[in-house]
Design a protein around this motif. Sequence first.
Motif, mmCIF file in Angstrom:
data_model
loop_
_atom_site.group_PDB
_atom_site.id
_atom_site.type_symbol
_atom_site.label_atom_id
_atom_site.label_comp_id
_atom_site.label_asym_id
_atom_site.label_seq_id
_atom_site.Cartn_x
_atom_site.Cartn_y
_atom_site.Cartn_z
ATOM 1 N N ASP A 175 0.805 -1.222 0.000
ATOM 2 C CA ASP A 175 0.000 0.000 0.000
ATOM 3 C C ASP A 175 0.839 1.273 0.000
ATOM 4 O O ASP A 175 0.300 2.369 -0.025
ATOM 5 C CB ASP A 175 -0.910 0.025 1.236
ATOM 6 C CG ASP A 175 -1.932 -1.088 1.220
ATOM 7 O OD1 ASP A 175 -2.270 -1.578 0.120
ATOM 8 O OD2 ASP A 175 -2.402 -1.476 2.311
ATOM 9 N N ILE A 176 2.165 1.142 0.048
ATOM 10 C CA ILE A 176 3.052 2.303 0.122
ATOM 11 C C ILE A 176 3.462 2.734 -1.288
ATOM 12 O O ILE A 176 3.759 1.903 -2.139
ATOM 13 C CB ILE A 176 4.300 1.972 0.962
ATOM 14 C CG1 ILE A 176 3.888 1.659 2.402
ATOM 15 C CG2 ILE A 176 5.300 3.124 0.922
ATOM 16 C CD1 ILE A 176 5.034 1.179 3.282
ATOM 17 N N SER A 177 3.460 4.048 -1.499
ATOM 18 C CA SER A 177 3.881 4.624 -2.786
ATOM 19 C C SER A 177 4.942 5.681 -2.557
ATOM 20 O O SER A 177 5.068 6.223 -1.468
ATOM 21 C CB SER A 177 2.695 5.280 -3.500
ATOM 22 O OG SER A 177 1.738 4.330 -3.857
ATOM 23 N N ILE A 178 5.687 5.972 -3.615
ATOM 24 C CA ILE A 178 6.687 7.030 -3.593
ATOM 25 C C ILE A 178 6.115 8.222 -4.364
ATOM 26 O O ILE A 178 5.612 8.059 -5.477
ATOM 27 C CB ILE A 178 8.010 6.568 -4.252
ATOM 28 C CG1 ILE A 178 8.574 5.324 -3.553
ATOM 29 C CG2 ILE A 178 9.030 7.701 -4.272
ATOM 30 C CD1 ILE A 178 9.007 5.550 -2.130
ATOM 31 N N TYR A 179 6.202 9.402 -3.755
ATOM 32 C CA TYR A 179 5.676 10.603 -4.393
ATOM 33 C C TYR A 179 6.412 10.908 -5.691
ATOM 34 O O TYR A 179 7.631 10.855 -5.746
ATOM 35 C CB TYR A 179 5.832 11.827 -3.479
ATOM 36 C CG TYR A 179 4.979 11.795 -2.244
ATOM 37 C CD1 TYR A 179 3.594 11.856 -2.331
ATOM 38 C CD2 TYR A 179 5.566 11.743 -0.985
ATOM 39 C CE1 TYR A 179 2.811 11.847 -1.189
ATOM 40 C CE2 TYR A 179 4.791 11.732 0.163
ATOM 41 C CZ TYR A 179 3.411 11.787 0.058
ATOM 42 O OH TYR A 179 2.654 11.778 1.193
ATOM 43 N N GLY A 180 5.641 11.253 -6.705
ATOM 44 C CA GLY A 180 6.207 11.697 -7.971
ATOM 45 C C GLY A 180 5.624 13.053 -8.330
ATOM 46 O O GLY A 180 4.623 13.472 -7.759
ATOM 47 N N TYR A 181 6.264 13.743 -9.272
ATOM 48 C CA TYR A 181 5.749 15.043 -9.695
ATOM 49 C C TYR A 181 4.415 14.883 -10.420
ATOM 50 O O TYR A 181 3.492 15.657 -10.207
ATOM 51 C CB TYR A 181 6.749 15.762 -10.605
ATOM 52 C CG TYR A 181 7.982 16.213 -9.871
ATOM 53 C CD1 TYR A 181 7.908 17.136 -8.841
ATOM 54 C CD2 TYR A 181 9.229 15.710 -10.204
ATOM 55 C CE1 TYR A 181 9.044 17.549 -8.154
ATOM 56 C CE2 TYR A 181 10.373 16.125 -9.535
ATOM 57 C CZ TYR A 181 10.271 17.039 -8.506
ATOM 58 O OH TYR A 181 11.387 17.433 -7.831
ATOM 59 N N ASN A 182 4.311 13.892 -11.292
ATOM 60 C CA ASN A 182 3.083 13.687 -12.057
ATOM 61 C C ASN A 182 2.164 12.667 -11.401
ATOM 62 O O ASN A 182 0.964 12.865 -11.343
ATOM 63 C CB ASN A 182 3.410 13.239 -13.484
ATOM 64 C CG ASN A 182 4.192 14.292 -14.232
ATOM 65 O OD1 ASN A 182 3.904 15.470 -14.121
ATOM 66 N ND2 ASN A 182 5.197 13.859 -14.975
#
Length: 145
Positions: free
Chosen positions: A50-57
């Motif tokens: 359930d964990i994600s890495i923040y991206g610009y888009n």
Amino acid sequence: MELKGIISISGKSGLFKMVGQTKSGIIVESLEDGKRFPAYAAHKVSALEDISIYGYNEDRPLADIYEAIYKLEDGGKSVSANASAQDQRDKLLEVFPEYDEDRVYSSDLKKLFKWYNVLVDNGFLKEAIENADDDSKKGKSDEEE
């Protein structure tokens, strides 16, 4: 790739595998030393899937990041959690060039690479990627029919 059943517990170092359930929580096993203990509702538990890495888009799931690192490292370990923050940022840029450097902190990178190396040591990534490859091959053969 799936990281199903692999969790992080706030306040506890390392990663854990869910191995059972109790009336008031779950039983987990440490991936580092194999010790089992109960995790209760009061613990803050985060599933790696359930964990994600923040991206610009757009944000990218941790599983996608780990798969890209795994392929980049030919199935081996990556930079150490004790490596410099710049080395960790450089490695993440190789696999996710559009990650948001302002919202992904050095502490996040340290965990990302520590967890990656623990998963590699325990064979979870190899198994998950092989299963994903098998599933994609099945999907292609089903589509061809």
